[in-house]
Write an enzyme that holds these catalytic residues in place. Structure first.
Site, PDB file in Angstrom:
ATOM      1  N   CYS A  67     -18.966  51.965  16.903  1.00 47.81           N
ATOM      2  CA  CYS A  67     -19.187  51.076  15.945  1.00 47.81           C
ATOM      3  C   CYS A  67     -18.806  51.644  14.537  1.00 47.81           C
ATOM      4  O   CYS A  67     -18.171  50.961  13.485  1.00 47.81           O
ATOM      5  CB  CYS A  67     -20.609  50.311  15.759  1.00 47.81           C
ATOM      6  N   HIS A 114     -26.319  50.015  13.694  1.00 46.68           N
ATOM      7  CA  HIS A 114     -24.924  49.199  13.879  1.00 46.68           C
ATOM      8  C   HIS A 114     -24.190  49.545  12.388  1.00 46.68           C
ATOM      9  O   HIS A 114     -24.840  49.276  11.350  1.00 46.68           O
ATOM     10  CB  HIS A 114     -25.213  47.934  14.211  1.00 46.68           C
TER      11      HIS A 114
END
Length: 328
Positions: free
Chosen positions: A88, A165
């Protein structure tokens, strides 16, 4: 989402992100850490092309309560899905970088080819294209801290372990967009009041609203700015050096710009050293130190201290009602 397939976790560190871009061939961009959302902090880093936000992942949430709306930009844009674990950070950084349209930013051969190849592909296929790129994966993994044992490659995710994230915010056209590789398409936050040049003011408000949705006291956030400040200062320095330097104002500006550039260059050198240390495997050094300490019989106090800490850890787990074996 597929398994990590050889992709390592990446630290949210400006030196790592800058090194990643530079090793992929990008020129004209650096990444700086922001310690707050003050307008002055962002202004000091101008031009800011994108913001990369790290936050604690709590699931997709209720779409009805989502800030912004899913919407494809009207003009050309790049957006890739995150299709494997641990990627990510690179996905967010590439989603940001491949949407920057500035004559002072050169993507380099690798990313220029990726951008050209990805034209007409859907976001998922673009994600697989990135994930299957040997060059991008190698550069991504080269910034992972050295793990000589590789014991946790396929370790199941602990349900009590926090997950984090990365996403990107940047202007595309006259609107502010959020690029989250786990969402089906970009999220539009609407037209930017005052024009594209004011996009960081709007992004700051969006981020403040997002942070406010977390419990009070939550501090696990990190914000990085993708900036062309170094190149802008170099151009300004050239202009000042070519100007009439008899003016006191020009002299003062020269000193200020040179000081800022020197600070950036020193920081880049520090990051280069940190990245070298980050990649180094210290197992040989640790083994040699332990062996010599054992020969000199100086390990006993450390061993006893470690045993006491383990006992305290076990007792604490038991008080919380969590089972823990002596071997854990």
């Amino acid at each position: 989402m597929a398994e990590s397939a050889g992709w390592s976790l990446t630290e949210s560190d400006p030196g790592v992100f800058t090194g990643l871009l530079h090793e992929l061939g990008v020129r004209g961009l650096e990444v700086e850490e922001l310690w707050g959302l003050d307008a002055q902090l962002l202004q000091d880093l101008e031009p800011v092309f994108a913001l990369v936000f790290l936050f604690k992942w709590v699931g997709h949430g209720d779409p009805e309560k989502m800030d912004g709306k899913l919407e494809e930009p009207a003009g050309p844009y790049y957006f890739a899905h995150q299709v494997i674990n641990n990627a990510c950070a690179s996905i967010a950084l590439l989603n940001a970088t491949l949407n920057i349209r500035d004559p002072n930013v050169q993507l380099g051969e690798e990313l220029s080819n990726l951008q050209l190849f990805s034209e007409g592909l859907d976001p998922e296929t673009r994600g697989w294209t990135i994930s299957n790129s040997e060059k991008i994966r190698e550069v991504h993994n080269s910034f992972a801290r050295s793990d000589p044992f590789h014991l946790e490659e396929n370790r199941p995710q602990d349900e009590h372990e926090d997950a984090y994230h990365f996403i990107a915010y940047l202007p595309i056209g006259d609107k502010l967009y959020e690029l989250d590789g786990l969402k089906p398409m970009p999220v539009s936050h609407g037209e930017i009041p005052g024009g594209r040049e004011k996009w960081t003011d709007m992004a700051r408000e969006v981020l403040e609203r997002r942070i406010a949705t977390y419990p009070a006291g939550e501090v696990m956030f990190n914000l990085l700015a993708v900036t062309g400040r170094r190149t802008a200062l170099q151009k300004r320095l050239a202009e000042l050096e070519a100007a009439d330097q008899s003016s006191g104002d020009v002299q003062a500006q020269l000193v200020d710009v040179r000081d800022k550039l020197q600070g950036i260059e020193e920081r880049l050198k520090d990051w280069e050293v940190e990245n070298t240390l980050r990649r180094h495997n210290y197992i040989g050094l640790v083994h040699a130190l332990l062996l010599e300490s054992a020969k000199q019989d100086t390990l006993k106090p450390q061993i006893e201290e470690a045993k006491q800490k383990m006992k305290q850890k076990i007792e604490e787990k038991r008080r919380k009602g969590e089972m823990m074996d002596e071997d854990d």
